[in-house]
Each structure stands twice: as C-alpha cells, then as structure tokens.
Write a protein that holds these residues in place. Structure first.
Motif, PDB file in Angstrom:
ATOM      1  N   VAL A 295       0.611   5.157   3.190  1.00  0.00           N
ATOM      2  CA  VAL A 295       1.987   4.646   3.145  1.00  0.00           C
ATOM      3  C   VAL A 295       3.025   5.710   3.489  1.00  0.00           C
ATOM      4  CG1 VAL A 295       1.376   2.877   1.461  1.00  0.00           C
ATOM      5  CG2 VAL A 295       2.202   5.092   0.654  1.00  0.00           C
TER       6      VAL A 295
ATOM      7  N   GLN B 161       7.143   9.191   2.057  1.00  0.00           N
ATOM      8  CA  GLN B 161       8.198   8.471   1.340  1.00  0.00           C
ATOM      9  C   GLN B 161       7.595   7.409   0.418  1.00  0.00           C
ATOM     10  OE1 GLN B 161      12.452   6.743   2.515  1.00  0.00           O
ATOM     11  NE2 GLN B 161      10.813   5.662   3.594  1.00  0.00           N
ATOM     12  N   GLY B 162       6.598   6.681   0.921  1.00  0.00           N
ATOM     13  CA  GLY B 162       5.963   5.661   0.099  1.00  0.00           C
ATOM     14  C   GLY B 162       5.259   6.260  -1.106  1.00  0.00           C
TER      15      GLY B 162
ATOM     16  N   ASP C 140       7.597   3.228  -8.632  1.00  0.00           N
ATOM     17  CA  ASP C 140       7.558   1.909  -7.995  1.00  0.00           C
ATOM     18  C   ASP C 140       6.119   1.394  -8.003  1.00  0.00           C
ATOM     19  OD1 ASP C 140       8.559  -0.321  -6.777  1.00  0.00           O
ATOM     20  OD2 ASP C 140       9.177   0.669  -4.921  1.00  0.00           O
TER      21      ASP C 140
ATOM     22  N   LEU D  50       3.460  -1.833  -6.023  1.00  0.00           N
ATOM     23  CA  LEU D  50       3.378  -2.785  -4.921  1.00  0.00           C
ATOM     24  C   LEU D  50       2.480  -3.954  -5.290  1.00  0.00           C
ATOM     25  CD1 LEU D  50       2.898  -0.430  -1.822  1.00  0.00           C
ATOM     26  CD2 LEU D  50       4.968  -1.663  -2.469  1.00  0.00           C
TER      27      LEU D  50
ATOM     28  N   GLU E 289       3.199  -7.085  -0.631  1.00  0.00           N
ATOM     29  CA  GLU E 289       3.948  -5.913  -0.177  1.00  0.00           C
ATOM     30  C   GLU E 289       3.011  -4.773   0.195  1.00  0.00           C
ATOM     31  OE1 GLU E 289       7.249  -4.583  -2.507  1.00  0.00           O
ATOM     32  OE2 GLU E 289       7.799  -6.621  -3.084  1.00  0.00           O
ATOM     33  N   ALA E 290       1.900  -4.645  -0.511  1.00  0.00           N
ATOM     34  CA  ALA E 290       0.925  -3.606  -0.193  1.00  0.00           C
ATOM     35  C   ALA E 290       0.412  -3.778   1.232  1.00  0.00           C
ATOM     36  CB  ALA E 290      -0.230  -3.651  -1.182  1.00  0.00           C
TER      37      ALA E 290
ATOM     38  N   ARG F 154       2.062  -5.306   3.683  1.00  0.00           N
ATOM     39  CA  ARG F 154       3.166  -5.016   4.610  1.00  0.00           C
ATOM     40  C   ARG F 154       3.393  -3.517   4.772  1.00  0.00           C
ATOM     41  NH1 ARG F 154       5.695  -9.662   2.253  1.00  0.00           N
ATOM     42  NH2 ARG F 154       6.906  -8.384   0.810  1.00  0.00           N
ATOM     43  N   CYS F 155       3.140  -2.757   3.705  1.00  0.00           N
ATOM     44  CA  CYS F 155       3.378  -1.311   3.740  1.00  0.00           C
ATOM     45  C   CYS F 155       2.195  -0.519   4.283  1.00  0.00           C
ATOM     46  CB  CYS F 155       3.706  -0.806   2.336  1.00  0.00           C
ATOM     47  SG  CYS F 155       5.285  -1.373   1.683  1.00  0.00           S
TER      48      CYS F 155
END
Length: 258
Positions: free
Chosen positions: A147, A150-151, A160, A162, A166-167, A169-170
């Motif tokens: 990721v 930054q992720g 944060d 996921l 969303e996982a 998508r990332c």
C-alpha cells in the motif's frame, strides 16, 4: 494427552489447504499456533502441494499475537514468527482467503502470502501501537510493499484500518468477493497455479522475489533472460508448444459457424 494441531492441513489435487483452527481464542498467534502453521506448511509441501491456500475458522481470521505470551516473555520474539516465515518462504504460490478481522500480528499472515483474497467482512487492523508494541515480523516492509509508505503510515502510525472492499481498492488485497465466493475464488486461483509446471512455477516465483529488489531494469532483463533460457531447455516447453500447435490445427479443421 497430545493436543490437536491448531492449524488443519489437507492436500487435494495439488492444493494444500491450511486452516487456522482455534476459534475459541480467535485464532490468536500463540506459540503453538505459529509452530503448528509452520508444521502444516511443511506437511503440505511434503505431500506434494503445488499451491497453498490459507484460511481460518470464523468469525475472526486472526486476532494477533497472544498477549499473555508476550507479557511472560517465555518465548523469544523471533520464534513467534515461525509459521509466518515458513509461509513467506514457501516455494509455491500462496493465497490467503481472509473472511474476518486480521488484527495486529495477524495481518502478517496474509501479508506473507503472494495473493490476498478477502470478503467485505474482512478487516485489516495492524493495531500494534495500540498495545504499546513495535510492529514485528517484517510487518512495515510487507505492508508498505502493498500500500506504499503513506498507506503503511496511515494504518500503523495513525491507527487507520481497512475493511475488505477498501483493502482491495488500496492494493492490500487482490480481490474482494462475497463471503460465499471467498474460498472458491482462492481455490480456483490455487488450482490454476497447481496445474502448471511445478518447476516453472517455483523458478518464476523466485525470479519475482529477486526482481522486485532490483534497482535497474537492465538487471531485471538479465535475470529474466537467464530464467527464460532455462525454461526453454526444459522438456515441458517443446511438449507444451507441440500440444498447442495440435490444438490449433484441429480447430482450423472444424467447420466454421456462419
């Protein structure tokens, strides 16, 4: 009395299915579960598995490191990662099917796999800092590889998390599929891998591991050239080409549909 393994292992049609099997403790990474996972990987490979699928008894995929064990310090930290490391070092394709929360060190298990498939019920929540412990087991490196920096910072430093969609998508997961399709999807991918030349799969996986560490594309070209030259010298190459040529010839003989 001998304890039952906390990781169930079966091998069928070249696919090793590894199931975290301690739902009473939310599949937490105790020393025993970690050791049993390492043993299950070895058992599957010895039984001829050409691909591995990692899954877990619901509802939690893995609740992370067993805190009692961490507090007692009875086991050296490095030994707590035996199962994850054996999974990461497996020479065959590995696929994680994550259908529930993966928490703390529990995120390391899918990260150790080549491919992650998840369902919407999955949740990736590193949470190391919430219990005042630094990430371990190569967690930051593997996470950032998926990721980005930054992720990884958002997930680890900022707390944060996921959910499954969303996982995907990332880039943390390859696909997010409905719960009922989770394991069939993972097994289908594993089946495709298991159906291919075992030696070619192993060599290609090793090349992939090495190539992503290179800084110059010319080095990557040379690495692949050596492996490709090796592959065309294997008996499977001419056999496969001849089979494809026969299939094409037979297809051309069939009457076309108008």
């Amino acid at each position: 009395m001998t304890q039952e393994p906390l990781v169930a292992c079966t091998v069928e049609d070249g696919i090793g299915r590894l199931v975290l099997n301690d739902p009473e403790h939310r599949n937490a990474l105790s020393r025993k579960l970690s050791d049993d996972l390492a043993s299950a990987v070895d058992q599957a490979l010895e039984a001829g598995a050409r691909a591995l699928v990692l899954t877990a008894r619901p509802p939690v995929f893995c609740a992370g490191g067993a805190l009692d064990g961490l507090l007692s310090r009875a086991t050296p930290l490095a030994e707590m990662y035996a199962g994850m490391m054996r999974l990461a070092e497996a020479p065959v394709p590995t696929i994680a099917a994550v259908g529930g929360p993966a928490i703390g060190a529990g995120v390391n298990l899918p990260l150790a796999c080549d491919v992650i498939i998840c369902s919407p019920q999955a949740r990736f929540d590193p949470r190391f800092l919430d219990v005042a412990i630094h990430p371990g087991g190569g967690h930051l490196w593997r996470l950032a590889e998926r990721v980005g920096t930054q992720g990884a910072a958002a997930l680890v430093l900022c707390g944060d998390q996921l959910p499954g969609d969303e996982a995907a998508r990332c880039g943390l997961a390859w696909h997010c599929v409905p719960a009922e399709e989770l394991e069939p999807t993972a097994l289908r991918l594993a089946g495709r891998a298991a159906s291919r030349s075992a030696s070619l799969i192993r060599r290609t996986k090793e090349t992939l591991r090495r190539s992503v560490r290179l800084q110059d594309v010319r080095d990557a070209v040379q690495l692949e050239l050596e492996a490709q030259q090796w592959s065309i010298e294997q008996p499977e190459f001419p056999e496969t080409v001849q089979r494809i040529q026969r299939e094409l010839a037979e297809a051309r003989k069939r009457p076309s549909r108008t």
